[in-house]
Design an enzyme around this catalytic site. Structure first.
Site, PDB file in Angstrom:
ATOM      1  N   HIS C  52       4.797   3.808  -1.878  1.00  0.00           N
ATOM      2  CA  HIS C  52       5.497   5.081  -2.074  1.00  0.00           C
ATOM      3  C   HIS C  52       4.524   6.204  -2.387  1.00  0.00           C
ATOM      4  CE1 HIS C  52       9.699   3.258  -2.818  1.00  0.00           C
ATOM      5  NE2 HIS C  52       9.641   3.818  -1.646  1.00  0.00           N
ATOM      6  N   ARG C  56       3.343  10.374  -0.482  1.00  0.00           N
ATOM      7  CA  ARG C  56       3.651  11.700  -1.049  1.00  0.00           C
ATOM      8  C   ARG C  56       2.509  12.695  -0.836  1.00  0.00           C
ATOM      9  NH1 ARG C  56       5.579   8.366  -5.394  1.00  0.00           N
ATOM     10  NH2 ARG C  56       3.806   8.906  -6.689  1.00  0.00           N
TER      11      ARG C  56
END
Lengths: 169, 169, 169
Positions: C52, C56
């Site tokens: 994850h 970003r």
């Protein structure tokens, strides 16, 4: 022009297959190839497959292929193909020891190669409690990623609930 | 003219009952019969039932009937009935050894006989991983079919998520 | 004027985080604080967190706080905060022996205090079969109530399925 791709997702017994069959009939009439990924390992599964088959128009072709779905798609006789379902295909590939990235590459390849009007049925399986066993968690992940790829490539998409469609796209 | 049927489905703790109660209040004011199918087998269940009851308008009638829901519906004093819920009724019938087709016939009969404004609350249970045990799989199937029948007969239908409604119909 | 609150819910691997990140980017550009509630107890979890983070924008701040999320929110440097996710925060509080009403009060307090543009990611976990174990049932309940509170306070809300958003509000 990219081929038309109708994406139909939902839970178990949400009316996905019936909705997808109606959509296939609207798009292809009697000229539809039904591409089944189900394998009958036991009586429960055999019953489910038999029930589904009896519900389909008699004029439709049926191809059964648990693993080489892209090959079966190329071999289909009709310009409209109903793939039922992506979720079982992913499950079959996992049970045949294909790693995650190979499974997702197969899904990508099928979506990229396809030149027919394709209706894809699949399952949403990620809306319950996190499963206890690691294989179920892995299946949730891989199927979720596969669904996102197919939904992204789709030209129309639906979520079924209690037999009624919500338009996603 | 067919009776008005409001179908409200969703997951656990999705705000289905509160939404259905607001809809019942809008349609019937104080003249609503609440038809409960819950049976308190243990303390956890007794707590849930008690909490729900305390949230309802005091003027409403309450009928509790786990099995003969059609009979209770005929006996209701008010023109608006809130059935909470179809999913527990199906579960009660299964636990009382009713076969699948008999359960679905009861659902069909209730929908066909009904002359009141009926609000039906139910659960979506098919959006997780396939359950390990056969009874849970059977429940998913039968409830899914029952939900489809009720949704098909409905004049309005909603899927609740995090307390917010999506209009299905 | 109440702060803007974007509520993003959905199942596992439904594309919630990617959708929420795109929404955060649209609202805050490079000026976004990412508030992570995940705790890496094992390798599987560490892999998920790492994957994850790599997705970003590099310019975003990251705060990691499993329990005192309101404190972390007050300490955030940017006017736009992406909380990922409410569901893990509730899980962390339960595992740290906080009772249900204390957990829900924390959620209420965070929503009441917040003065930033807040994007809340959460999970729908109530759409499968009732779980066998009592802790999982309690989690379904508490998270469902927490989700309802956040959704009620939201200024926009979405349900994700297969990566595609349904607008709830």
């Amino acid at each position: 022009m990219p081929a038309e791709l109708v994406f139909v997702t939902g839970g178990a017994r949400s009316g996905k297959s019936a909705f997808a069959e109606a959509r296939a009939h609207a798009l292809g009439g009697a000229g539809v190839t039904y591409l089944a990924t189900a394998q009958a390992f036991d009586d429960e599964m055999r019953d489910r497959i038999g029930r589904h088959r009896a519900d389909r128009p008699a004029a439709w072709d049926t191809l059964e292929e648990p693993l080489d779905v892209a090959g079966a798609l190329r071999a289909a006789r009709h310009p409209v193909v109903l793939l039922d379902c992506l979720s079982l295909w992913v499950s079959n590939l996992m049970l045949a020891d294909h790693p995650d990235d190979a499974i997702l590459r197969r899904v990508d390849d099928l979506l990229a190669e396809n030149t027919r009007t394709l209706i894809v049925v699949t399952n949403e399986v990620g809306l319950g409690i996190v499963p206890d066993n690691a294989l179920a968690r892995r299946y949730r992940d891989v199927l979720g990623w596969a669904n996102q790829r197919a939904a992204r490539a789709s030209t129309e998409a639906y979520l079924l609930a209690s037999g009624l469609p919500l338009r996603l796209k």
